[in-house]
Design a protein around this motif. Structure first.
Motif, PDB file in Angstrom:
ATOM      1  N   THR A   1     109.880  47.989  38.296  1.00  0.00           N
ATOM      2  CA  THR A   1     110.831  46.908  38.527  1.00  0.00           C
ATOM      3  C   THR A   1     110.421  46.071  39.723  1.00  0.00           C
ATOM      4  O   THR A   1     110.503  44.841  39.693  1.00  0.00           O
ATOM      5  N   THR A   2     109.921  46.699  40.774  1.00  0.00           N
ATOM      6  CA  THR A   2     109.490  45.938  41.950  1.00  0.00           C
ATOM      7  C   THR A   2     108.278  45.069  41.630  1.00  0.00           C
ATOM      8  O   THR A   2     108.167  43.951  42.135  1.00  0.00           O
ATOM      9  N   TYR A   3     107.391  45.534  40.790  1.00  0.00           N
ATOM     10  CA  TYR A   3     106.227  44.731  40.409  1.00  0.00           C
ATOM     11  C   TYR A   3     106.626  43.541  39.537  1.00  0.00           C
ATOM     12  O   TYR A   3     106.106  42.451  39.689  1.00  0.00           O
ATOM     13  N   VAL A   4     107.563  43.775  38.622  1.00  0.00           N
ATOM     14  CA  VAL A   4     108.038  42.671  37.785  1.00  0.00           C
ATOM     15  C   VAL A   4     108.762  41.642  38.646  1.00  0.00           C
ATOM     16  O   VAL A   4     108.578  40.432  38.480  1.00  0.00           O
ATOM     17  N   ALA A   5     109.569  42.099  39.602  1.00  0.00           N
ATOM     18  CA  ALA A   5     110.252  41.169  40.510  1.00  0.00           C
ATOM     19  C   ALA A   5     109.231  40.376  41.325  1.00  0.00           C
ATOM     20  O   ALA A   5     109.372  39.155  41.504  1.00  0.00           O
ATOM     21  N   GLY A   6     108.201  41.044  41.805  1.00  0.00           N
ATOM     22  CA  GLY A   6     107.152  40.354  42.550  1.00  0.00           C
ATOM     23  C   GLY A   6     106.412  39.353  41.695  1.00  0.00           C
ATOM     24  O   GLY A   6     106.106  38.229  42.131  1.00  0.00           O
ATOM     25  N   ALA A   7     106.115  39.727  40.441  1.00  0.00           N
ATOM     26  CA  ALA A   7     105.435  38.817  39.522  1.00  0.00           C
ATOM     27  C   ALA A   7     106.293  37.598  39.236  1.00  0.00           C
ATOM     28  O   ALA A   7     105.806  36.465  39.184  1.00  0.00           O
ATOM     29  N   THR A   8     107.587  37.827  39.085  1.00  0.00           N
ATOM     30  CA  THR A   8     108.528  36.733  38.843  1.00  0.00           C
ATOM     31  C   THR A   8     108.533  35.768  40.032  1.00  0.00           C
ATOM     32  O   THR A   8     108.446  34.548  39.859  1.00  0.00           O
ATOM     33  N   ASP A   9     108.608  36.307  41.231  1.00  0.00           N
ATOM     34  CA  ASP A   9     108.594  35.466  42.435  1.00  0.00           C
ATOM     35  C   ASP A   9     107.276  34.706  42.567  1.00  0.00           C
ATOM     36  O   ASP A   9     107.253  33.553  42.990  1.00  0.00           O
ATOM     37  N   TYR A  10     106.181  35.363  42.222  1.00  0.00           N
ATOM     38  CA  TYR A  10     104.870  34.714  42.290  1.00  0.00           C
ATOM     39  C   TYR A  10     104.829  33.487  41.384  1.00  0.00           C
ATOM     40  O   TYR A  10     104.434  32.398  41.802  1.00  0.00           O
ATOM     41  N   VAL A  11     105.278  33.630  40.143  1.00  0.00           N
ATOM     42  CA  VAL A  11     105.293  32.505  39.201  1.00  0.00           C
ATOM     43  C   VAL A  11     106.257  31.426  39.699  1.00  0.00           C
ATOM     44  O   VAL A  11     105.956  30.233  39.621  1.00  0.00           O
ATOM     45  N   LYS A  12     107.392  31.839  40.230  1.00  0.00           N
ATOM     46  CA  LYS A  12     108.391  30.885  40.721  1.00  0.00           C
ATOM     47  C   LYS A  12     107.836  30.022  41.864  1.00  0.00           C
ATOM     48  O   LYS A  12     108.216  28.858  41.999  1.00  0.00           O
TER      49      LYS A  12
ATOM     50  N   LEU B   1     100.203  45.118  29.878  1.00  0.00           N
ATOM     51  CA  LEU B   1      99.617  44.845  31.181  1.00  0.00           C
ATOM     52  C   LEU B   1     100.092  43.484  31.655  1.00  0.00           C
ATOM     53  O   LEU B   1      99.903  42.481  30.974  1.00  0.00           O
ATOM     54  N   LEU B   2     100.683  43.464  32.798  1.00  0.00           N
ATOM     55  CA  LEU B   2     101.279  42.254  33.341  1.00  0.00           C
ATOM     56  C   LEU B   2     100.285  41.570  34.274  1.00  0.00           C
ATOM     57  O   LEU B   2      99.717  42.207  35.153  1.00  0.00           O
ATOM     58  N   ASP B   3     100.074  40.271  34.094  1.00  0.00           N
ATOM     59  CA  ASP B   3      99.170  39.514  34.948  1.00  0.00           C
ATOM     60  C   ASP B   3      99.839  38.203  35.349  1.00  0.00           C
ATOM     61  O   ASP B   3      99.750  37.208  34.638  1.00  0.00           O
ATOM     62  N   PRO B   4     100.534  38.189  36.490  1.00  0.00           N
ATOM     63  CA  PRO B   4     101.263  36.986  36.880  1.00  0.00           C
ATOM     64  C   PRO B   4     100.363  35.789  37.161  1.00  0.00           C
ATOM     65  O   PRO B   4     100.807  34.654  37.038  1.00  0.00           O
ATOM     66  N   THR B   5      99.100  36.023  37.494  1.00  0.00           N
ATOM     67  CA  THR B   5      98.209  34.879  37.735  1.00  0.00           C
ATOM     68  C   THR B   5      97.983  34.088  36.452  1.00  0.00           C
ATOM     69  O   THR B   5      97.821  32.876  36.501  1.00  0.00           O
ATOM     70  N   LYS B   6      97.988  34.758  35.323  1.00  0.00           N
ATOM     71  CA  LYS B   6      97.868  34.057  34.038  1.00  0.00           C
ATOM     72  C   LYS B   6      99.198  33.425  33.632  1.00  0.00           C
ATOM     73  O   LYS B   6      99.223  32.400  32.967  1.00  0.00           O
ATOM     74  N   ALA B   7     100.310  34.032  34.017  1.00  0.00           N
ATOM     75  CA  ALA B   7     101.625  33.501  33.658  1.00  0.00           C
ATOM     76  C   ALA B   7     101.864  32.137  34.294  1.00  0.00           C
ATOM     77  O   ALA B   7     102.613  31.320  33.755  1.00  0.00           O
ATOM     78  N   VAL B   8     101.226  31.873  35.420  1.00  0.00           N
ATOM     79  CA  VAL B   8     101.363  30.575  36.081  1.00  0.00           C
ATOM     80  C   VAL B   8     100.890  29.461  35.152  1.00  0.00           C
ATOM     81  O   VAL B   8     101.406  28.354  35.170  1.00  0.00           O
ATOM     82  N   HIS B   9      99.909  29.774  34.296  1.00  0.00           N
ATOM     83  CA  HIS B   9      99.354  28.806  33.340  1.00  0.00           C
ATOM     84  C   HIS B   9      99.580  29.296  31.912  1.00  0.00           C
ATOM     85  O   HIS B   9      98.654  29.327  31.103  1.00  0.00           O
ATOM     86  N   ALA B  10     100.801  29.668  31.609  1.00  0.00           N
ATOM     87  CA  ALA B  10     101.124  30.271  30.307  1.00  0.00           C
ATOM     88  C   ALA B  10     100.887  29.331  29.133  1.00  0.00           C
ATOM     89  O   ALA B  10     100.604  29.765  28.029  1.00  0.00           O
ATOM     90  N   GLY B  11     101.006  28.048  29.333  1.00  0.00           N
ATOM     91  CA  GLY B  11     100.811  27.088  28.243  1.00  0.00           C
ATOM     92  C   GLY B  11     102.072  26.824  27.457  1.00  0.00           C
ATOM     93  O   GLY B  11     102.534  25.702  27.375  1.00  0.00           O
ATOM     94  N   LEU B  12     102.649  27.868  26.879  1.00  0.00           N
ATOM     95  CA  LEU B  12     103.869  27.739  26.080  1.00  0.00           C
ATOM     96  C   LEU B  12     104.922  28.706  26.588  1.00  0.00           C
ATOM     97  O   LEU B  12     104.598  29.824  26.986  1.00  0.00           O
ATOM     98  N   VAL B  13     106.178  28.264  26.580  1.00  0.00           N
ATOM     99  CA  VAL B  13     107.276  29.171  26.919  1.00  0.00           C
ATOM    100  C   VAL B  13     108.398  29.018  25.899  1.00  0.00           C
ATOM    101  O   VAL B  13     108.576  27.964  25.300  1.00  0.00           O
ATOM    102  N   PHE B  14     109.125  30.086  25.709  1.00  0.00           N
ATOM    103  CA  PHE B  14     110.314  30.115  24.868  1.00  0.00           C
ATOM    104  C   PHE B  14     111.488  29.976  25.820  1.00  0.00           C
ATOM    105  O   PHE B  14     111.630  30.775  26.733  1.00  0.00           O
ATOM    106  N   ASN B  15     112.306  28.985  25.621  1.00  0.00           N
ATOM    107  CA  ASN B  15     113.429  28.759  26.508  1.00  0.00           C
ATOM    108  C   ASN B  15     114.726  29.115  25.795  1.00  0.00           C
ATOM    109  O   ASN B  15     114.861  28.882  24.605  1.00  0.00           O
ATOM    110  N   MET B  16     115.651  29.704  26.520  1.00  0.00           N
ATOM    111  CA  MET B  16     116.939  30.089  25.943  1.00  0.00           C
ATOM    112  C   MET B  16     118.067  29.675  26.866  1.00  0.00           C
ATOM    113  O   MET B  16     117.899  29.620  28.067  1.00  0.00           O
ATOM    114  N   SER B  17     119.211  29.452  26.273  1.00  0.00           N
ATOM    115  CA  SER B  17     120.401  29.109  27.041  1.00  0.00           C
ATOM    116  C   SER B  17     121.468  30.169  26.772  1.00  0.00           C
ATOM    117  O   SER B  17     121.322  30.997  25.866  1.00  0.00           O
ATOM    118  N   MET B  18     122.535  30.123  27.529  1.00  0.00           N
ATOM    119  CA  MET B  18     123.629  31.083  27.314  1.00  0.00           C
ATOM    120  C   MET B  18     124.163  31.017  25.879  1.00  0.00           C
ATOM    121  O   MET B  18     124.372  32.063  25.257  1.00  0.00           O
TER     122      MET B  18
END
Length: 189
Positions: A22-33, A71-88
């Motif tokens: 969980t801490t790594y995912v949180a860190g990866a999220t912050d990195y992309v943000k 395997l999570l790689d936040p450096t690649k997520a920065v340049h994901a290309g496509l994202v799926f967006n969702m709303s409430m």
């Protein structure tokens, strides 16, 4: 193994590792943000999910139900290309389609005690969820099945981009992607 941010860690997964991961995912999220401060959290989650590389566990093969074990790689997520967006409303559509009642949904989303599924038209597709993964509920007596998934994606790359679908279907399954190629002329298309 979790890669990114200049670190590489390898460890066996067990129930106690959830807190560590969980801490790594949180860190990866912050990195992309830090690179995309205007992206909503669902876009960041999508970017992290879509770039994750499946873990090969048995004889170099992916297991069909190994979702979440990537395997999570936040450096690649920065340049994901496509994202799926969702709303409430998308989540509410999905929960209504899955059969959750109004009271449970209100508890899950933190409010609106008078929420009515009838106020939200059922989402399209087999799971009704605009998400980078797909699922289909099967029953014990299902010998064959069909699922249709409808997704909306946003191009977050730069300039003109072309994406071609590549699917590695499990043995005995047939998967078609229509259209099998998308061309974007500009970001946020």
């Amino acid at each position: 193994m979790v890669r990114g941010l200049g670190i590489m860690l390898s460890f066996g997964l067990n129930y106690g590792d959830t807190i560590l991961l969980t801490t790594y995912v949180a860190g990866a999220t912050d990195y992309v943000k830090t690179f995309h401060p205007n992206w909503p959290s669902v876009a960041i989650k999508s970017a992290l999910m879509t770039i994750a590389k499946p873990i090969r566990i048995v004889n170099g093969q992916e297991l069909p139900l190994n979702s979440g074990l990537d395997l999570l790689d936040p450096t690649k997520a920065v340049h994901a290309g496509l994202v799926f967006n969702m709303s409430m409303p998308s989540y509410i559509h999905y929960l209504c389609k899955e059969g959750y009642n109004n009271t449970i949904i209100a508890l899950l989303i933190g409010g609106k005690p008078h929420l009515q599924c009838s106020d939200y038209p059922l989402a399209e597709g087999s799971n009704g969820l605009n998400y980078p993964s797909m699922h289909l509920k099967l029953h014990d007596d299902d010998k064959s099945f069909k699922g249709v998934y409808q997704h909306t994606i946003t191009q977050v790359g730069y300039g003109i981009s072309t994406y071609k679908a590549a699917v590695h279907a499990p043995k005995g399954a047939e998967v078609k992607v229509i259209p099998n190629m998308l061309v974007f002329n500009k970001p946020h298309e």
